[in-house]
Design a protein around this motif. Structure first.
Motif, PDB file in Angstrom:
ATOM      1  N   LEU A 173       0.830  -1.212   0.000  1.00 38.05           N
ATOM      2  CA  LEU A 173       0.000   0.000   0.000  1.00 38.05           C
ATOM      3  C   LEU A 173       0.864   1.262   0.000  1.00 38.05           C
ATOM      4  CD1 LEU A 173      -2.956  -0.941   2.384  1.00 38.05           C
ATOM      5  CD2 LEU A 173      -3.008  -0.633  -0.100  1.00 38.05           C
ATOM      6  N   ALA A 174       1.975   1.234   0.717  1.00 37.53           N
ATOM      7  CA  ALA A 174       2.886   2.381   0.700  1.00 37.53           C
ATOM      8  C   ALA A 174       3.451   2.583  -0.698  1.00 37.53           C
ATOM      9  CB  ALA A 174       4.014   2.174   1.708  1.00 37.53           C
ATOM     10  N   ARG A 175       3.781   1.492  -1.355  1.00 40.75           N
ATOM     11  CA  ARG A 175       4.274   1.568  -2.734  1.00 40.75           C
ATOM     12  C   ARG A 175       3.215   2.154  -3.658  1.00 40.75           C
ATOM     13  NH1 ARG A 175       4.949  -2.356  -7.170  1.00 40.75           N
ATOM     14  NH2 ARG A 175       6.874  -1.780  -8.251  1.00 40.75           N
ATOM     15  N   LEU A 176       1.983   1.698  -3.496  1.00 35.95           N
ATOM     16  CA  LEU A 176       0.872   2.217  -4.293  1.00 35.95           C
ATOM     17  C   LEU A 176       0.672   3.709  -4.026  1.00 35.95           C
ATOM     18  CD1 LEU A 176      -1.638   1.604  -6.133  1.00 35.95           C
ATOM     19  CD2 LEU A 176      -2.887   1.249  -4.001  1.00 35.95           C
ATOM     20  N   LEU A 177       0.729   4.086  -2.770  1.00 32.47           N
ATOM     21  CA  LEU A 177       0.548   5.485  -2.381  1.00 32.47           C
ATOM     22  C   LEU A 177       1.624   6.374  -3.007  1.00 32.47           C
ATOM     23  CD1 LEU A 177      -1.204   7.290  -0.527  1.00 32.47           C
ATOM     24  CD2 LEU A 177       0.432   6.831   1.284  1.00 32.47           C
ATOM     25  N   ILE A 178       2.859   5.945  -2.924  1.00 31.37           N
ATOM     26  CA  ILE A 178       3.966   6.725  -3.488  1.00 31.37           C
ATOM     27  C   ILE A 178       3.830   6.830  -5.004  1.00 31.37           C
ATOM     28  CG2 ILE A 178       6.463   6.701  -3.887  1.00 31.37           C
ATOM     29  CD1 ILE A 178       6.668   5.558  -0.994  1.00 31.37           C
ATOM     30  N   ALA A 179       3.494   5.714  -5.662  1.00 36.63           N
ATOM     31  CA  ALA A 179       3.327   5.742  -7.115  1.00 36.63           C
ATOM     32  C   ALA A 179       2.178   6.661  -7.517  1.00 36.63           C
ATOM     33  CB  ALA A 179       3.087   4.329  -7.634  1.00 36.63           C
ATOM     34  N   ASP A 180       1.085   6.649  -6.754  1.00 35.49           N
ATOM     35  CA  ASP A 180      -0.066   7.502  -7.058  1.00 35.49           C
ATOM     36  C   ASP A 180       0.288   8.970  -6.899  1.00 35.49           C
ATOM     37  OD1 ASP A 180      -2.814   7.919  -7.758  1.00 35.49           O
ATOM     38  OD2 ASP A 180      -3.223   8.335  -5.642  1.00 35.49           O
ATOM     39  N   ILE A 181       1.007   9.300  -5.846  1.00 34.25           N
ATOM     40  CA  ILE A 181       1.400  10.691  -5.610  1.00 34.25           C
ATOM     41  C   ILE A 181       2.378  11.157  -6.681  1.00 34.25           C
ATOM     42  CG2 ILE A 181       2.649  12.218  -4.035  1.00 34.25           C
ATOM     43  CD1 ILE A 181       1.374  10.613  -1.728  1.00 34.25           C
ATOM     44  N   GLN A 182       3.322  10.282  -7.055  1.00 32.81           N
ATOM     45  CA  GLN A 182       4.288  10.659  -8.090  1.00 32.81           C
ATOM     46  C   GLN A 182       3.606  10.867  -9.440  1.00 32.81           C
ATOM     47  OE1 GLN A 182       7.266   7.573  -7.967  1.00 32.81           O
ATOM     48  NE2 GLN A 182       8.556   8.727  -6.552  1.00 32.81           N
ATOM     49  N   ALA A 183       2.571  10.069  -9.725  1.00 33.18           N
ATOM     50  CA  ALA A 183       1.902  10.156 -11.030  1.00 33.18           C
ATOM     51  C   ALA A 183       0.956  11.346 -11.111  1.00 33.18           C
ATOM     52  CB  ALA A 183       1.150   8.866 -11.306  1.00 33.18           C
ATOM     53  N   HIS A 184       0.202  11.616 -10.050  1.00 36.59           N
ATOM     54  CA  HIS A 184      -0.850  12.634 -10.126  1.00 36.59           C
ATOM     55  C   HIS A 184      -0.480  13.967  -9.477  1.00 36.59           C
ATOM     56  CE1 HIS A 184      -3.137   8.796 -10.564  1.00 36.59           C
ATOM     57  NE2 HIS A 184      -3.542   9.458 -11.629  1.00 36.59           N
ATOM     58  N   HIS A 185       0.465  13.976  -8.585  1.00 38.45           N
ATOM     59  CA  HIS A 185       0.911  15.199  -7.899  1.00 38.45           C
ATOM     60  C   HIS A 185      -0.229  15.985  -7.249  1.00 38.45           C
ATOM     61  CE1 HIS A 185       4.890  14.648  -9.523  1.00 38.45           C
ATOM     62  NE2 HIS A 185       4.392  14.561 -10.737  1.00 38.45           N
ATOM     63  N   GLN A 186      -1.264  15.289  -6.821  1.00 34.44           N
ATOM     64  CA  GLN A 186      -2.364  15.971  -6.147  1.00 34.44           C
ATOM     65  C   GLN A 186      -2.995  15.052  -5.110  1.00 34.44           C
ATOM     66  OE1 GLN A 186      -5.228  17.008  -9.099  1.00 34.44           O
ATOM     67  NE2 GLN A 186      -5.787  14.917  -9.568  1.00 34.44           N
ATOM     68  N   ALA A 187      -3.528  15.664  -4.096  1.00 34.16           N
ATOM     69  CA  ALA A 187      -4.209  14.905  -3.055  1.00 34.16           C
ATOM     70  C   ALA A 187      -5.645  14.636  -3.499  1.00 34.16           C
ATOM     71  CB  ALA A 187      -4.196  15.691  -1.753  1.00 34.16           C
ATOM     72  N   ASP A 188      -6.088  13.406  -3.325  1.00 31.62           N
ATOM     73  CA  ASP A 188      -7.474  13.073  -3.644  1.00 31.62           C
ATOM     74  C   ASP A 188      -7.970  12.018  -2.655  1.00 31.62           C
ATOM     75  OD1 ASP A 188      -6.142  10.837  -4.513  1.00 31.62           O
ATOM     76  OD2 ASP A 188      -6.859  10.891  -6.569  1.00 31.62           O
TER      77      ASP A 188
END
Length: 139
Positions: free
Chosen positions: A97-112
């Protein structure tokens, strides 16, 4: 044939069959653990080789290596104790989940909302490890 001799023969035959069955189960157990362990090592080596070819490793790549490490530790613990280490599975899930979180933040650069949900999942898993570690109070 005397019924007593038949019963004794039956007991001996059953004991031999049980012994053979236990031997086959144990052989399958070790073979399966070896295959799983070899698969983990193979996957980790391939992932590491991919990082080497890229010339760098991302934080996601490093977390993936930690996942392989935890999987290997889990196989080792199971091999030595014959007990499934549930905490290891939870640690693997937290790392994933941490890996997923980091990848999501790196890809989208926004909080959702996805970030909040994944973070909540990490929190629940962390609480689960605390509950599993805590000995039960018996009256």
């Amino acid at each position: 044939m005397d019924p007593r001799h038949f019963e004794a023969w039956h007991r001996r035959s059953k004991a031999r069959a049980d012994m053979l069955g236990n031997l086959l189960i144990e052989a399958f157990h070790y073979l399966a653990l070896f295959v799983i362990g070899a698969s983990i090592v193979w996957s980790a080596v391939v992932a590491y080789a991919g990082m080497m070819l890229q010339g760098h490793a991302t934080i996601g790549d490093i977390l993936l290596l930690f996942i392989y490490l935890e999987l290997g530790a889990m196989v080792g613990i199971y091999f030595k104790t014959n007990l499934m280490p549930v905490r290891c599975l939870i640690y693997i899930a937290i790392t994933a989940l941490a890996r997923l979180l980091i990848a999501d933040i790196q890809a989208h650069h926004q909080a959702d909302m996805g970030i909040l949900l994944v973070s909540g999942g990490v929190l629940l898993l962390a609480l689960a490890t605390r509950i599993i570690r805590k000995p039960t109070d018996e009256a």
